[in-house]
Design an enzyme around this catalytic site. Structure first.
Site, PDB file in Angstrom:
ATOM      1  N   SER A 150       0.830  -1.108   0.087  1.00 42.43           N
ATOM      2  CA  SER A 150       0.021   0.022   0.071  1.00 42.43           C
ATOM      3  C   SER A 150       0.960   1.156  -0.070  1.00 42.43           C
ATOM      4  CB  SER A 150      -0.781   0.007   1.023  1.00 42.43           C
ATOM      5  OG  SER A 150      -1.643   1.385   1.446  1.00 42.43           O
ATOM      6  N   TYR A 164      -2.358  -1.835  10.605  1.00 40.65           N
ATOM      7  CA  TYR A 164      -2.567  -1.853   8.893  1.00 40.65           C
ATOM      8  C   TYR A 164      -1.525  -1.370   8.476  1.00 40.65           C
ATOM      9  CZ  TYR A 164      -4.053  -1.397   4.179  1.00 40.65           C
ATOM     10  OH  TYR A 164      -3.785  -1.538   2.741  1.00 40.65           O
TER      11      TYR A 164
END
Length: 275
Positions: A150, A164
């Site tokens: 990401s 995360y």
């Protein structure tokens, strides 16, 4: 005993691309892109019905249909089952796509402990175990690994989505190290680092349907998948789709971490997605 998978000596083994988290979002569109380019596929996710529907959609007449494995990578022994299933089908991976993952929105003190640990288990442990178990076969084929990280991987931390962000930073670091280690063996390792992408990720994370996400520019899953495939084929170590995401990654080293953390915290409090 858990052992890595490797092609059997003296036999012709069909080479496949293994994609985890393939039932929806970026994973499903990666499967579509790989299928369009002629790859034989193994699709892995929890939802057998969604995988079967996708397999039927992308199956090509005259070619073996995608192998569907409905498994939860959280479950003990799930990856051993994957290894056994591939051996039974007499296929061997030359490309591995570690796409399965999820995040949760909220302060760590407020979120369920087991669910936060599950983020670490799926986003990190499962990706690492898949890589280690299939690495001998991939190396023998001089193949490729694509890890879906990401743009959050580049940030110093993610207040409001702490586990995360940290998991995706790990995945980028792991990918870069592997890329250097395996280069001499002809294996390329790429980290795909998309920003906000319009998928089911936000609902699973807890953003909800009423938080005005349409106000924010976001990529489509198919655009991210296309960029990921092209970058992987080109052997790029880092793939950051989108001008704004690239600019953010370029500017981050010049900004004080305290400022970046404060900005992320404010965005997360306002439910504005970065990833």
């Amino acid at each position: 005993m858990n052992v890595p998978i490797a092609p059997s000596a003296g036999t012709e083994t069909r080479r496949v691309t293994v994609i985890t988290g393939a039932s929806g979002g970026i994973g499903a569109d990666l499967a579509r892109v790989f299928a369009r380019h002629g790859h034989d596929l193994v699709l892995i996710a929890r939802s057998g019905a969604a995988l079967e529907a996708l397999a039927g959609e992308i199956a090509v007449p005259g070619r073996p249909p995608p192998l569907v494995l409905a498994l939860n990578l959280h479950d003990p022994g799930a990856i051993s089952q994957i290894v056994a299933a591939l051996e039974s089908a007499e296929v061997s991976p030359d490309i591995l796509v570690n796409n399965a993952g999820f995040g949760l929105l909220g302060p760590v003190a407020d979120l369920d402990v087991a669910e936060q640990l599950a983020i670490i288990d799926l986003n990190i442990r499962a990706a690492v175990e898949m890589t280690l178990r299939f690495l001998p076969a991939i190396a023998a084929a001089r193949g490729k690994i694509l890890n879906v990280a990401s743009v959050a991987s580049y940030f110093p931390g993610g207040p409001g989505m702490a586990a995360y962000y940290a998991s995706k930073s790990f995945l980028l670091s792991f990918s870069l190290a592997l890329s250097q280690e395996l280069h001499a063996q002809g294996v390329t390792v790429s980290a795909l680092c998309p920003g906000y992408t319009k998928t089911g990720f936000q609902a699973r994370a807890g953003f909800g349907p009423d938080l005005g996400l349409t106000r924010f520019p976001g990529a489509t899953a198919i655009a991210v998948a296309e960029a990921g495939y092209a970058g992987m084929i080109a052997g790029r170590r880092e793939i950051v789709p989108g001008f704004f995401n690239k600019l953010s990654v370029l500017l981050l080293p010049f900004l004080p971490k305290a400022v970046v953390l404060a900005i992320i915290s404010r965005l997360q409090q306002n439910r504005a997605p970065l990833c």
